[in-house]
Motif scaffolding. Structure first.
Motif, mmCIF file in Angstrom:
data_model
loop_
_atom_site.group_PDB
_atom_site.id
_atom_site.type_symbol
_atom_site.label_atom_id
_atom_site.label_comp_id
_atom_site.label_asym_id
_atom_site.label_seq_id
_atom_site.Cartn_x
_atom_site.Cartn_y
_atom_site.Cartn_z
ATOM 1 N N VAL A 71 33.392 38.832 59.757
ATOM 2 C CA VAL A 71 33.396 37.612 58.946
ATOM 3 C C VAL A 71 32.148 37.616 58.082
ATOM 4 N N ASP A 72 32.326 37.410 56.773
ATOM 5 C CA ASP A 72 31.209 37.463 55.824
ATOM 6 C C ASP A 72 31.517 36.614 54.608
ATOM 7 N N ARG A 73 30.482 36.346 53.825
ATOM 8 C CA ARG A 73 30.673 35.714 52.518
ATOM 9 C C ARG A 73 31.224 36.764 51.544
ATOM 10 N N PRO A 74 32.187 36.390 50.708
ATOM 11 C CA PRO A 74 32.774 37.360 49.782
ATOM 12 C C PRO A 74 31.752 38.107 48.933
ATOM 13 N N ALA A 75 30.744 37.394 48.438
ATOM 14 C CA ALA A 75 29.749 38.054 47.577
ATOM 15 C C ALA A 75 28.982 39.132 48.320
ATOM 16 N N ASP A 76 28.857 38.976 49.639
ATOM 17 C CA ASP A 76 28.085 39.942 50.421
ATOM 18 C C ASP A 76 28.830 41.247 50.670
ATOM 19 N N ILE A 77 30.152 41.229 50.540
ATOM 20 C CA ILE A 77 30.934 42.444 50.789
ATOM 21 C C ILE A 77 31.628 42.965 49.536
ATOM 22 N N ALA A 78 31.505 42.224 48.432
ATOM 23 C CA ALA A 78 32.183 42.628 47.199
ATOM 24 C C ALA A 78 31.776 44.032 46.773
ATOM 25 N N GLY A 79 30.497 44.357 46.893
ATOM 26 C CA GLY A 79 30.029 45.675 46.477
ATOM 27 C C GLY A 79 30.621 46.788 47.302
ATOM 28 N N SER A 80 30.689 46.596 48.619
ATOM 29 C CA SER A 80 31.205 47.654 49.491
ATOM 30 C C SER A 80 32.710 47.842 49.345
ATOM 31 N N LEU A 81 33.397 46.810 48.835
ATOM 32 C CA LEU A 81 34.855 46.908 48.642
ATOM 33 C C LEU A 81 35.233 47.097 47.173
ATOM 34 N N ALA A 82 34.258 47.320 46.322
ATOM 35 C CA ALA A 82 34.516 47.479 44.892
ATOM 36 C C ALA A 82 35.509 48.609 44.634
ATOM 37 N N GLY A 83 36.508 48.316 43.816
ATOM 38 C CA GLY A 83 37.516 49.313 43.468
ATOM 39 C C GLY A 83 38.691 49.374 44.418
ATOM 40 N N LEU A 84 38.619 48.637 45.535
ATOM 41 C CA LEU A 84 39.704 48.655 46.509
ATOM 42 C C LEU A 84 40.637 47.461 46.319
ATOM 43 N N PRO A 85 41.934 47.657 46.493
ATOM 44 C CA PRO A 85 42.829 46.508 46.566
ATOM 45 C C PRO A 85 42.471 45.683 47.797
ATOM 46 N N VAL A 86 42.653 44.376 47.716
ATOM 47 C CA VAL A 86 42.399 43.490 48.857
ATOM 48 C C VAL A 86 43.616 42.605 49.064
ATOM 49 N N VAL A 87 44.181 42.683 50.250
ATOM 50 C CA VAL A 87 45.393 41.948 50.613
ATOM 51 C C VAL A 87 45.012 40.643 51.300
ATOM 52 N N GLY A 88 45.778 39.582 51.057
ATOM 53 C CA GLY A 88 45.610 38.355 51.808
ATOM 54 C C GLY A 88 45.064 37.185 51.013
ATOM 55 N N ALA A 89 45.110 36.008 51.649
ATOM 56 C CA ALA A 89 44.696 34.776 50.988
ATOM 57 C C ALA A 89 43.230 34.796 50.589
ATOM 58 N N GLY A 90 42.405 35.529 51.322
ATOM 59 C CA GLY A 90 40.992 35.609 50.975
ATOM 60 C C GLY A 90 40.760 36.191 49.600
ATOM 61 N N ALA A 91 41.572 37.156 49.235
ATOM 62 C CA ALA A 91 41.449 37.767 47.912
ATOM 63 C C ALA A 91 41.834 36.773 46.828
ATOM 64 N N ARG A 92 42.830 35.931 47.097
ATOM 65 C CA ARG A 92 43.266 34.933 46.116
ATOM 66 C C ARG A 92 42.219 33.838 45.946
ATOM 67 N N LEU A 93 41.540 33.499 47.020
ATOM 68 C CA LEU A 93 40.559 32.423 46.968
ATOM 69 C C LEU A 93 39.289 32.822 46.227
ATOM 70 N N TYR A 94 38.953 34.120 46.256
ATOM 71 C CA TYR A 94 37.687 34.581 45.670
ATOM 72 C C TYR A 94 37.936 35.746 44.708
ATOM 73 N N PRO A 95 38.609 35.481 43.595
ATOM 74 C CA PRO A 95 38.947 36.561 42.658
ATOM 75 C C PRO A 95 37.738 37.219 42.025
ATOM 76 N N GLU A 96 36.615 36.490 41.957
ATOM 77 C CA GLU A 96 35.415 37.093 41.371
ATOM 78 C C GLU A 96 34.865 38.203 42.264
ATOM 79 N N ALA A 97 35.101 38.100 43.564
ATOM 80 C CA ALA A 97 34.647 39.131 44.499
ATOM 81 C C ALA A 97 35.711 40.194 44.724
ATOM 82 N N PHE A 98 36.986 39.781 44.648
ATOM 83 C CA PHE A 98 38.099 40.687 44.941
ATOM 84 C C PHE A 98 39.101 40.646 43.783
ATOM 85 N N PRO A 99 38.810 41.311 42.680
ATOM 86 C CA PRO A 99 39.664 41.200 41.484
ATOM 87 C C PRO A 99 41.038 41.843 41.624
ATOM 88 N N ASP A 100 41.199 42.802 42.552
ATOM 89 C CA ASP A 100 42.500 43.462 42.715
ATOM 90 C C ASP A 100 43.213 42.898 43.946
#
Length: 218
Positions: A137-166
């Motif tokens: 469990v983490d804040r989206p901004a804290d993990i956005a860099g480590s997940l950069a370029g990866l698709p992200v599945v789930g409601a969390g990705a929809r809630l924080y599009p700035e951190a999870f654009p795909d």
């Protein structure tokens, strides 16, 4: 084989029956505040749709989270009650694994669900069947860099599009997918299951007051 699968770790109250080959019946409703009200009627609904009685079930599959305290416990307690009443095993699965399995993605990606408090529950996957590491469990901004370029599945990705654009589907958990994953693992020898215990990852929102008001008799 007849598996009764359920998950209440997310806003989706979801139930399914799986006969080892395919989903026989399923029901999903998204309501973050009514897990306790909706779960048992959903079980009745899928059994009725399949034309079966509860005593036909040979195993219970339950999502163990991560998820908020109250909703998560509804599914786990119900699964335990059915297991005890029927004398059948309970197979625990990480809720995020169900979302990953439903995605069908065959390349590296992540799953993120809403953890409230401006955080997400998340995990990384090599493909739709293979989680890499533990859920966290983490804040989206804290993990956005480590997940950069990866698709992200789930409601969390929809809630924080700035951190999870795909952001990718599915947005919500499906017991049908959870049951399908469990059926595959049982057919392969029964490995990969978790104890049916809640995966909280953090303390519950409700806290015991630190200072009690002293009440003295008159």
């Amino acid at each position: 084989m007849l598996l009764l699968a359920m998950d209440t770790a997310t806003p989706a109250v979801t139930v399914a029956l799986h006969d080892g080959e395919a989903v026989v019946a399923s029901s999903s409703q998204v309501d973050a505040r009514r897990h306790g009200e909706l779960l048992l009627p959903a079980v009745d609904r899928v059994l009725s749709e399949a034309g079966l009685k509860l005593d036909a079930v040979t195993g219970i599959v339950v999502g163990v989270g991560p998820g908020p305290y109250t909703g998560l416990r509804v599914g786990l307690v119900t699964a335990a009650a059915f297991s005890s009443a029927l004398g059948v095993p309970v197979h625990g699965l990480c809720t995020l694994d169900g979302l990953a399995y439903a995605s069908g993605i065959d390349e590296p990606f992540a799953v993120a669900t809403d953890a409230r408090r401006k955080e997400v529950y998340w995990a990384r996957y090599a493909d739709s069947r293979t989680r890499v590491g533990d859920a966290a469990v983490d804040r989206p901004a804290d993990i956005a860099g480590s997940l950069a370029g990866l698709p992200v599945v789930g409601a969390g990705a929809r809630l924080y599009p700035e951190a999870f654009p795909d952001a990718r589907d599915p947005e919500h958990q499906s017991a049908a997918a959870l049951a399908g994953l469990a059926a595959e693992r049982l057919a392969a020898g029964g490995d990969g299951f978790l104890d049916p215990l809640p995966m909280y990852l953090r303390r519950p929102d409700a806290q015991v007051p630190k200072n009690y008001k002293v009440v003295t008799p008159k």
